[in-house]
Design a protein around this motif. Structure first.
Motif, short mmCIF file in Angstrom:
data_model
loop_
_atom_site.label_atom_id
_atom_site.label_comp_id
_atom_site.label_asym_id
_atom_site.label_seq_id
_atom_site.Cartn_x
_atom_site.Cartn_y
_atom_site.Cartn_z
N ARG A 105 0.79 -1.05 0.12
CA ARG A 105 0.18 -0.03 -0.09
C ARG A 105 0.75 1.30 -0.18
NH1 ARG A 105 -4.48 -0.21 4.27
NH2 ARG A 105 -5.44 -1.59 2.61
N VAL A 106 0.42 2.23 -0.72
CA VAL A 106 1.24 3.34 -0.89
C VAL A 106 0.79 4.37 0.25
CG1 VAL A 106 1.63 5.58 -2.40
CG2 VAL A 106 1.70 3.15 -3.19
N LEU A 107 1.73 5.01 0.70
CA LEU A 107 1.12 5.77 1.88
C LEU A 107 1.44 7.26 1.64
CD1 LEU A 107 2.74 3.83 4.90
CD2 LEU A 107 0.36 3.72 4.14
N PRO A 108 0.42 8.02 1.79
CA PRO A 108 0.16 9.39 0.98
C PRO A 108 1.60 10.29 1.64
CG PRO A 108 -1.83 8.95 1.44
CD PRO A 108 -1.21 7.76 1.92
N ALA A 109 1.78 10.03 3.09
CA ALA A 109 2.96 10.97 3.67
C ALA A 109 4.15 10.55 3.24
CB ALA A 109 2.63 10.95 5.16
N HIS A 110 4.49 9.51 2.74
CA HIS A 110 5.69 8.84 2.44
C HIS A 110 5.95 9.06 0.70
CE1 HIS A 110 6.16 5.57 5.74
NE2 HIS A 110 6.08 6.55 6.16
N ASP A 111 4.82 9.12 0.07
CA ASP A 111 4.79 9.29 -1.30
C ASP A 111 4.61 10.85 -1.82
OD1 ASP A 111 4.92 7.81 -4.07
OD2 ASP A 111 2.72 8.49 -4.16
N ASP A 112 4.03 11.55 -1.03
CA ASP A 112 3.61 12.98 -1.66
C ASP A 112 4.24 14.07 -0.68
OD1 ASP A 112 2.08 15.52 -1.96
OD2 ASP A 112 1.03 14.19 -3.45
N PHE A 133 3.67 17.30 -0.61
CA PHE A 133 2.61 17.96 0.01
C PHE A 133 2.08 17.38 1.25
CE2 PHE A 133 -1.85 19.40 0.08
CZ PHE A 133 -1.66 20.85 0.34
N VAL A 134 1.49 16.09 1.17
CA VAL A 134 0.94 15.37 2.35
C VAL A 134 1.91 15.07 3.54
CG1 VAL A 134 -0.38 13.49 2.95
CG2 VAL A 134 -0.57 14.28 0.63
N ARG A 135 3.15 14.88 3.20
CA ARG A 135 4.23 14.86 4.04
C ARG A 135 4.39 16.06 5.13
NH1 ARG A 135 8.24 14.17 1.10
NH2 ARG A 135 7.86 12.01 0.59
N ILE A 159 -8.45 12.62 -2.33
CA ILE A 159 -8.46 13.99 -3.07
C ILE A 159 -9.53 14.30 -3.76
CG2 ILE A 159 -7.17 15.30 -5.07
CD1 ILE A 159 -4.97 13.17 -4.78
N ALA A 160 -10.44 13.09 -4.47
CA ALA A 160 -11.91 13.83 -4.97
C ALA A 160 -12.68 13.78 -3.87
CB ALA A 160 -12.10 12.30 -5.81
N ALA A 161 -12.45 13.02 -2.58
CA ALA A 161 -13.68 12.90 -1.70
C ALA A 161 -13.51 14.28 -0.82
CB ALA A 161 -13.33 11.97 -0.68
N THR A 162 -12.44 14.97 -0.83
CA THR A 162 -12.38 16.24 -0.17
C THR A 162 -12.25 17.49 -1.10
OG1 THR A 162 -10.08 16.11 -0.23
CG2 THR A 162 -11.25 15.40 1.79
N LYS A 218 -1.08 18.46 -4.29
CA LYS A 218 -0.85 19.95 -4.24
C LYS A 218 -1.52 20.49 -5.60
CE LYS A 218 2.54 23.55 -3.52
NZ LYS A 218 4.06 23.55 -3.11
N PRO A 219 -1.02 20.11 -6.68
CA PRO A 219 -1.76 20.70 -7.85
C PRO A 219 -3.08 20.33 -8.28
CG PRO A 219 -0.25 18.85 -8.42
CD PRO A 219 0.03 19.04 -7.01
N LEU A 220 -3.53 19.38 -7.80
CA LEU A 220 -4.94 18.96 -7.99
C LEU A 220 -5.88 19.77 -7.12
CD1 LEU A 220 -5.30 15.12 -8.65
CD2 LEU A 220 -4.97 17.16 -10.26
N LEU A 221 -5.48 19.83 -5.80
CA LEU A 221 -6.24 21.02 -4.97
C LEU A 221 -6.13 22.16 -5.31
CD1 LEU A 221 -5.76 19.20 -1.27
CD2 LEU A 221 -7.84 19.12 -2.98
N ALA A 222 -4.84 22.67 -5.73
CA ALA A 222 -4.99 23.98 -6.32
C ALA A 222 -6.01 24.24 -7.51
CB ALA A 222 -3.47 24.40 -6.55
N TRP A 223 -5.96 23.45 -8.36
CA TRP A 223 -6.83 23.53 -9.45
C TRP A 223 -8.20 23.44 -8.98
CZ3 TRP A 223 -9.11 18.71 -11.01
CH2 TRP A 223 -10.28 18.85 -11.74
N MET A 224 -8.43 22.45 -8.02
CA MET A 224 -10.04 22.41 -7.85
C MET A 224 -10.48 23.84 -6.78
SD MET A 224 -10.34 18.53 -7.34
CE MET A 224 -9.10 17.97 -6.28
N ALA A 225 -9.58 24.19 -5.99
CA ALA A 225 -9.88 25.17 -5.09
C ALA A 225 -10.02 26.49 -6.19
CB ALA A 225 -8.79 25.66 -4.14
#
Length: 541
Positions: free
Chosen positions: A23-30, A32-34, A209-212, A416-423
């Motif tokens: 399982r990919v853990l977001p805080a290890h892989d991204d 922005f999440v880290r 990301i989609a849920a929030t 980061k880029p997806l939430l920036a666009w969606m916001a």
């Protein structure tokens, strides 16, 4: 095994078979999440127990997040559901003083309840009414939505009437109708989130990301588009499970609610051509078109004029305020491709231009698929096609942005880029509402609204460029790359690809491109390959 033989189900698609190391853990892989995880103690530790929660599994947590955001979306629309007693003591919906714009709570659901005669029991595509144009002429009108969406509205209107008839806790009929519609629309979006988690069993948190997404909070209940998004996403899930017939059924039903899910047939065609896997494509295409036709045929035969209304309106409507064409016209004084049109006159040149531009965009996507060093993933190509349609079309209704959310997350799961666009896209709702309010009512001048729309379009282009970069440089694709390791894990890997996942390119394609010959199955992963692997800080897998 032949190219079209039905394979066994891969362990990569079974969340129950994935252990913590898969399982990919977001805080290890991204990154922005880290950085954001510092507020709650930092990333998951090397010796943390992962993947053993009895109740709060990733799927349930993500669905809970989606439910919270949908609830916020309902509360955002609730100011437009307030009622008051007029001078005669009758309850009325409180849209006085342009409340729907000032409170930024506008939803098409509310005015359509009366405008399309749903309040009086009107039958979609059969019931008519007459609108008067600005020049004094009249136009006979029918339900203006595709068949499934039209009958979805009618069914909720009948449910609202039944609700009021049996004496359940009630409000104005239109409020009950809105709430019932919102319930089903919310369920459709939860179906989207469920499908996204199932599409990424090794990356379940991507669906968060989609849920929030702030776009969901603003537009889930602006119109009825979550129905079509559910059809498209469930269709992708069925395709990933190598069930093209079921995928075609989902895409066809989604298209009966809003046409865009059938756009996904084009990316599938490009990828299946490159892989030489045309039989599954013919299955999904024929099934998709046939299921759309089965839903539409009875209405088209029994009420042809009403059924054609959706197509007539899309043909005759001018460029919307937030289209690129209108922005250019408003900024330069340009009269448009067709000049000044009479009410109801078809903008034939504009229609042709939008069709040509979209066709050219699709040709560019086809060239990208052809030139890509590794066959692109389905989600990447699908996002580019749908984004191209929205950018070149004469209409980009605000809720259309929901179409892009699952495709963007599946194609480029970077917070980061997806939430920036969606916001930014969600924020366009503010200048839009105050632009519609009008400057005479202390609204916003048109240039401010147009600037916001231009920034929204630019943000979508930036996301598209990031996705194109991962197509041309597969080692940058976060889905194909093992966390913490350079280079792609599997050159042909595509968790959404179904029969395309890990398949080599077709021999004819290899010959035409002058690429080294690859034996059948050489690029394919083992059937039980669980997908990306997370390496802990201690170096153990």
């Amino acid at each position: 095994m032949s190219a079209d033989a039905p394979p066994t189900r891969s362990r990569a698609h079974d969340p129950e078979s994935l252990d913590a190391s898969s399982r990919v853990l977001p805080a290890h892989d991204d990154g922005f999440v880290r950085a954001a995880s510092g507020a709650i103690g930092g990333p998951v530790g090397a010796h943390a127990v992962v993947g053993r929660a009895a109740f709060f599994t990733p799927l349930r947590v993500v669905l809970l997040l989606a439910t919270i955001v949908l609830a916020l979306g309902w509360f955002a629309k609730s100011p437009c559901l307030q009622q008051y007693a007029d001078d005669s003591g009758q309850l009325q919906l409180d849209w006085r003083d342009s409340r729907q714009y000032v409170a930024m709570c506008y939803s098409d659901t509310v005015p359509l309840y009366t405008a399309e005669r749903l309040d009086s029991g009107g039958v979609p595509y059969v019931t008519t009414w007459v609108d008067q144009r600005e020049d004094g002429t009249t136009q006979v009108r029918y339900m203006e939505y595709p068949v499934l969406t039209g009958f979805f509205q009618w069914a909720n209107a009948r449910l609202a009437a039944g609700w009021l008839a049996v004496g359940l806790p009630s409000a104005l009929p239109v409020v009950v109708y809105f709430d019932l519609s919102a319930f089903w629309l919310a369920l459709a979006w939860l179906g989207v989130i469920w499908a996204m988690v199932r599409l990424r069993p090794g990356r379940p948190w991507d669906a968060a990301i989609a849920a929030t997404s702030p776009l969901v909070a603003v537009h889930a209940f602006t119109n009825f588009d979550t129905l079509a998004v559910a059809g498209a996403t469930l269709g992708m899930l069925a395709w990933s499970r190598r069930r093209p017939g079921l995928a075609g059924l989902a895409l066809g039903l989604g298209a009966a609610a809003k046409l865009y899910p059938l756009f996904l047939l084009f990316p599938l065609l490009l990828l299946c051509l490159r892989a030489g896997r045309m039989r599954p494509w013919w299955t999904v295409a024929v099934t998709g078109v046939a299921s759309w036709a089965v839903v539409n045929a009875p209405v088209a035969v029994l009420a042809p004029a009403g059924w054609w209304e959706f197509f007539r309106l899309n043909s005759t409507r001018a460029a919307d305020p937030d289209s690129l064409y209108n922005i250019v016209a408003a900024s330069t004084g340009w009269a448009g491709f067709d000049g000044t049109l009479a009410p109801g006159q078809t903008p034939s040149v504009l229609n042709a231009v939008t069709a040509v531009l979209f066709a050219l965009s699709c040709a560019a996507v086809a060239l990208l698929v052809w030139r890509a060093p590794t066959r692109p993933r389905l989600a990447s190509v699908a996002f580019l096609v749908v984004a191209a349609f929205l950018l070149t079309n004469k209409v980009w209704s605000p809720q259309y942005s929901l179409w892009l959310i699952p495709l963007a997350v599946l194609a480029y799961p970077r917070w980061k880029p997806l939430l920036a666009w969606m916001a930014l896209d969600a924020f366009v709702w503010v200048p839009r509402m105050y632009y519609y309010l009008g400057t005479n009512n202390k609204g916003l001048p048109a240039p401010w609204f147009h600037a916001a729309v231009g920034l929204r379009d630019l943000a979508v282009v930036v996301v598209a460029v990031l996705i194109v970069r991962t197509v041309l440089r597969p080692e940058l694709d976060p889905v194909r790359r093992r966390a913490g390791r350079p280079g792609p894990t599997r050159p042909g890997a595509d968790p959404d690809g179904g029969v395309l996942d890990g398949a080599p390119d077709a021999r004819w394609f290899v010959r035409r491109r002058g690429l080294p010959a690859v034996p059948d199955g050489a690029a394919a992963p083992p059937a039980d390959d669980p997908g990306p692997v997370v390496t802990t800080r201690s170096g153990r897998k």
